[in-house]
Enzyme design. Structure first.
Site, PDB file in Angstrom:
ATOM      1  N   HIS A   1       0.888  -1.221  -0.156  1.00  0.00           N
ATOM      2  CA  HIS A   1       0.137   0.040  -0.028  1.00  0.00           C
ATOM      3  C   HIS A   1       1.007   1.188  -0.028  1.00  0.00           C
ATOM      4  O   HIS A   1       1.129   1.916   0.989  1.00  0.00           O
ATOM      5  CB  HIS A   1      -0.812  -0.016   1.152  1.00  0.00           C
ATOM      6  CG  HIS A   1      -2.081   0.951   1.093  1.00  0.00           C
ATOM      7  ND1 HIS A   1      -3.265   0.745   1.908  1.00  0.00           N
ATOM      8  CD2 HIS A   1      -2.050   2.362   0.703  1.00  0.00           C
ATOM      9  CE1 HIS A   1      -3.914   1.930   1.863  1.00  0.00           C
ATOM     10  NE2 HIS A   1      -3.136   2.893   1.124  1.00  0.00           N
TER      11      HIS A   1
ATOM     12  N   GLU B   1      -2.734  -1.687  -3.271  1.00  0.00           N
ATOM     13  CA  GLU B   1      -3.602  -0.926  -2.558  1.00  0.00           C
ATOM     14  C   GLU B   1      -3.435   0.789  -2.650  1.00  0.00           C
ATOM     15  O   GLU B   1      -2.340   1.107  -2.606  1.00  0.00           O
ATOM     16  CB  GLU B   1      -3.718  -1.206  -1.066  1.00  0.00           C
ATOM     17  CG  GLU B   1      -4.128  -2.694  -0.726  1.00  0.00           C
ATOM     18  CD  GLU B   1      -4.321  -2.867   0.853  1.00  0.00           C
ATOM     19  OE1 GLU B   1      -5.022  -3.828   1.008  1.00  0.00           O
ATOM     20  OE2 GLU B   1      -3.697  -2.334   1.530  1.00  0.00           O
TER      21      GLU B   1
ATOM     22  N   HIS C   1      -7.818  -5.797   7.313  1.00  0.00           N
ATOM     23  CA  HIS C   1      -7.325  -4.674   8.205  1.00  0.00           C
ATOM     24  C   HIS C   1      -7.521  -5.280   9.897  1.00  0.00           C
ATOM     25  O   HIS C   1      -8.694  -5.649  10.131  1.00  0.00           O
ATOM     26  CB  HIS C   1      -8.288  -3.589   8.295  1.00  0.00           C
ATOM     27  CG  HIS C   1      -7.395  -2.298   8.709  1.00  0.00           C
ATOM     28  ND1 HIS C   1      -6.479  -1.562   7.909  1.00  0.00           N
ATOM     29  CD2 HIS C   1      -7.240  -1.882   9.931  1.00  0.00           C
ATOM     30  CE1 HIS C   1      -5.951  -0.817   8.530  1.00  0.00           C
ATOM     31  NE2 HIS C   1      -6.454  -0.937  10.005  1.00  0.00           N
TER      32      HIS C   1
HETATM   33  C1  LIG Z   1      -6.498  -1.012   3.086  1.00  0.00           C
HETATM   34  C2  LIG Z   1      -5.941  -1.513   4.446  1.00  0.00           C
HETATM   35  O1  LIG Z   1      -6.372  -1.648   5.299  1.00  0.00           O
HETATM   36  C3  LIG Z   1      -4.486  -1.623   4.667  1.00  0.00           C
HETATM   37  O2  LIG Z   1      -3.739  -1.195   3.558  1.00  0.00           O
HETATM   38  C4  LIG Z   1      -3.923  -0.968   5.708  1.00  0.00           C
HETATM   39  O3  LIG Z   1      -4.276   0.212   5.319  1.00  0.00           O
HETATM   40  C5  LIG Z   1      -2.399  -1.017   5.890  1.00  0.00           C
HETATM   41  O4  LIG Z   1      -2.007   0.299   5.572  1.00  0.00           O
HETATM   42  P1  LIG Z   1      -0.486   0.598   6.530  1.00  0.00           P
HETATM   43  O5  LIG Z   1       0.395  -0.339   6.733  1.00  0.00           O
HETATM   44  O6  LIG Z   1      -0.318   1.801   6.010  1.00  0.00           O
HETATM   45  O7  LIG Z   1      -1.360   0.824   7.883  1.00  0.00           O
HETATM   46  N1  LIG Z   2      -6.101  -4.661   3.068  1.00  0.00           N
HETATM   47  C1  LIG Z   2      -5.550  -4.902   4.355  1.00  0.00           C
HETATM   48  C2  LIG Z   2      -4.200  -5.160   4.633  1.00  0.00           C
HETATM   49  O1  LIG Z   2      -3.483  -5.323   3.393  1.00  0.00           O
HETATM   50  C3  LIG Z   2      -3.327  -5.337   5.724  1.00  0.00           C
HETATM   51  O2  LIG Z   2      -3.847  -4.715   6.886  1.00  0.00           O
HETATM   52  P1  LIG Z   2      -3.201  -4.969   8.525  1.00  0.00           P
HETATM   53  O3  LIG Z   2      -3.214  -6.274   8.568  1.00  0.00           O
HETATM   54  O4  LIG Z   2      -1.815  -4.201   8.269  1.00  0.00           O
HETATM   55  O5  LIG Z   2      -4.172  -4.069   9.231  1.00  0.00           O
END
Ligand SMILES: CC(=O)[C@@H](O)[C@H](O)COP(=O)(O)O
Ligand SMILES: NCC(=O)COP(=O)(O)O
Length: 238
Positions: free
Chosen positions: A43, A70, A190
């Site tokens: 992301h 993402e 998440h």
């Molecule tokens: C979309 C989602 O839930 C994840 O991509 C989460 O936002 C992780 O991103 P960070 O690692 O920047 O917290």
């Molecule tokens: N799309 C959710 C993700 O990639 C990971 O979220 P998190 O486990 O870091 O909260």
């Protein structure tokens, strides 16, 4: 089968803490795949505080499982997708300064923008998933954007799991059935972890994919990366 996509943002956070290249995110991604990850998620955020845009280009050359990128679909994100052509793009409504993703799309207000972006991504050849809250009103408008999948924003489920898991999962099960009836594939992510993952999977057995980063990387500190990935995979076999 529900696929496990490992989000490696936190590996880049660790790398960036010292400014050099340890740990190397490409090596970790390849090791995750070797240890059983069925996808790699990143992301990239506009401030590049963890994954950098260059990391995404480097990863795209070597990732052989499903590559999932993402982000908020601004010009830079769309340019990256055009260059990389990942298997999946997950659209997230994050403002640039947010600490982490904290809500799904309002697919009603943003409908025409999302429809245009989905069409553009389909032209590139990338499957699209839209990050979404477990609220029924957002699902039909999501379907009308042309998206292939939706990703359920699971933070509220995770936050309430230990208090009352039946109550915490209820809205998710309801919208999962709506998604299925509409023909939308279902992802989730998440704050999923070794405590709350198996129950989510039991309640929504037709989940196509979960993307997990933060908790999985924390668990790897104690169990090691290979064991941890196997432990998460086993939660999804139930
Ligand atoms: C979309 C989602 O839930 C994840 O991509 C989460 O936002 C992780 O991103 P960070 O690692 O920047 O917290
Ligand atoms: N799309 C959710 C993700 O990639 C990971 O979220 P998190 O486990 O870091 O909260």
């Amino acid at each position: 089968m529900t696929q496990l996509s490992v989000n490696i943002n936190k590996i880049a956070t660790l790398r960036n803490a010292r400014g050099a290249d340890n740990p190397n995110v490409v090596k970790v991604a390849l090791d995750c795949e070797r240890f059983g990850a069925q996808g790699i998620t990143v992301h990239p955020r506009p401030d590049e505080r963890h994954i950098r845009y260059q990391d995404v280009l480097d990863l795209a050359k070597v990732v052989t499982t499903e590559f999932n990128i993402e982000g908020y679909p601004n010009q830079r994100f769309m340019q990256l997708i055009r260059e990389v052509k990942p298997a999946q793009a997950t659209l997230v409504p994050d403002p640039p300064d947010v600490i982490t993703s904290n809500t799904g799309w309002d697919t009603i207000t943003n409908h025409s923008m999302l429809r245009e972006i989905v069409a553009e991504l389909h032209e590139i050849g990338t499957r699209v998933s839209i990050f979404i809250n477990p609220e029924a009103k957002y699902f039909e408008p999501a379907k009308l954007t042309g998206t292939d999948r939706v990703e359920l924003y699971t933070e509220p489920y995770a936050a309430h799991y230990h208090q009352d898991r039946e109550k915490a999962v209820k809205a998710y099960v309801e919208v999962a059935h709506i998604a299925r009836e509409l023909g939308l594939g279902l992802n989730a992510g998440h704050d999923l972890d070794l405590h709350n993952l198996a129950y989510l999977k039991q309640q929504i057995p037709f989940l196509k994919e979960v993307s997990i980063g933060h908790a999985l990387i924390c668990d790897a500190l104690y169990y090691g990366l290979e064991n941890t990935i196997q432990m998460y995979r086993r939660q999804l076999e139930i």
